[in-house]
Design an enzyme around this catalytic site. Sequence first.
Site, short mmCIF file in Angstrom:
data_model
loop_
_atom_site.label_atom_id
_atom_site.label_comp_id
_atom_site.label_asym_id
_atom_site.label_seq_id
_atom_site.Cartn_x
_atom_site.Cartn_y
_atom_site.Cartn_z
N LYS A 114 0.83 -1.19 0.00
CA LYS A 114 0.00 0.00 0.00
C LYS A 114 0.88 1.25 0.00
O LYS A 114 2.06 1.22 0.35
CB LYS A 114 -0.87 0.03 1.27
CG LYS A 114 -1.92 -1.06 1.38
CD LYS A 114 -2.68 -0.90 2.69
CE LYS A 114 -3.72 -2.00 2.90
NZ LYS A 114 -4.83 -1.88 1.96
N ARG A 188 -9.82 -11.88 2.16
CA ARG A 188 -10.63 -13.00 1.68
C ARG A 188 -9.85 -14.31 1.74
O ARG A 188 -10.44 -15.38 1.87
CB ARG A 188 -11.12 -12.72 0.25
CG ARG A 188 -10.05 -12.69 -0.82
CD ARG A 188 -10.49 -11.96 -2.06
NE ARG A 188 -10.67 -10.53 -1.80
CZ ARG A 188 -11.22 -9.68 -2.67
NH1 ARG A 188 -11.63 -10.11 -3.84
NH2 ARG A 188 -11.33 -8.40 -2.37
#
Length: 329
Positions: A114, A188
């Site tokens: 990020k 996920r």
Amino acid sequence: MTVFAKRDRRAEIDTAIDAVTSSGSAGDAVRLAQLLTSAPPNLLTPAAAASWASSLPGLTATVLDAADFGALSAIGGGSSNAPQMVRLDYLSASPSVALVGKGITFDSGGLSLKSPAAMQSMRMDVAGAATVLAVMAALPAAGCTIPVTAVLPFAENLPGPGAARPGDVVTAWNGTEIQILDTDFEGRVILADALALAASLSPSLLIDLATLTYQAEIALGPEIAAVFGRDDRAVERFLAAASKAGEPMWRLPYDERYIDQVRTPYGVRNHPLHDSGRAITAALFLGEFVPPSVPWVHCDMTGPAWKGDASLDGATGFGARTLLRLLLA
């Protein structure tokens, strides 16, 4: 010279645990969830989270071997703080309701790193697991009459020597292959292991809470959580509890017209390779680890899980009141 007040965050969490395990109140559960989520990531490591979960009275806690969970191990492999898979059982190991929470104690994005600005608030990525932990802590004192099991995967997503690489293929707990194309789509992946384990218990209802996709916030704004599910009755039951609890949620479509963005010839991939509809494709990915026979609800609470800038204790404890309202109804 300015003299700053000292703050003992560990003691604050211990006090909050004592409060909620004594009162069983929703307010105390929310407070515990807030403190855990807002805790600095060098305090709330995966091992520390597992330790606090294991300390809760009235529950049977089991810290499972993370090596048995290939998806969780892959995401947590870049950190010197090893991943942890925690199971909490209330009343019985055969639950009527199973709860799962995303427990990324800090998310750098891994090798799919990020930006510095996007990383600042990423201790909030543990909000789902922190909320479920707090709810489980409340159940004995609240007098919950149904058996409930929580499965909590905790990991740090860092770009260390053992980190997952884009292109890696790992095997989830249920044997499904996951192709990791983007290590910043990590939530996920760890939820795959946890959901597969929880679903194997054949609960009458399975619910997961997760700060999973920014697109849920794009769709609904910062104060409304997105809800997905295949089973209308399960979704309606969950939304009714949310309405009574005063927590704003809205159902989005669980639409399998996009399933090809998730599936590969050999399993699933964690990135849909499309820029739109990602809250839906994230839910579809999770659904590959929950058999259709298990009533399941996915709550993406990315927006309402945190309020304010990254320097604040901005966790809201969102979801705790809904879960308690549902479990104690």
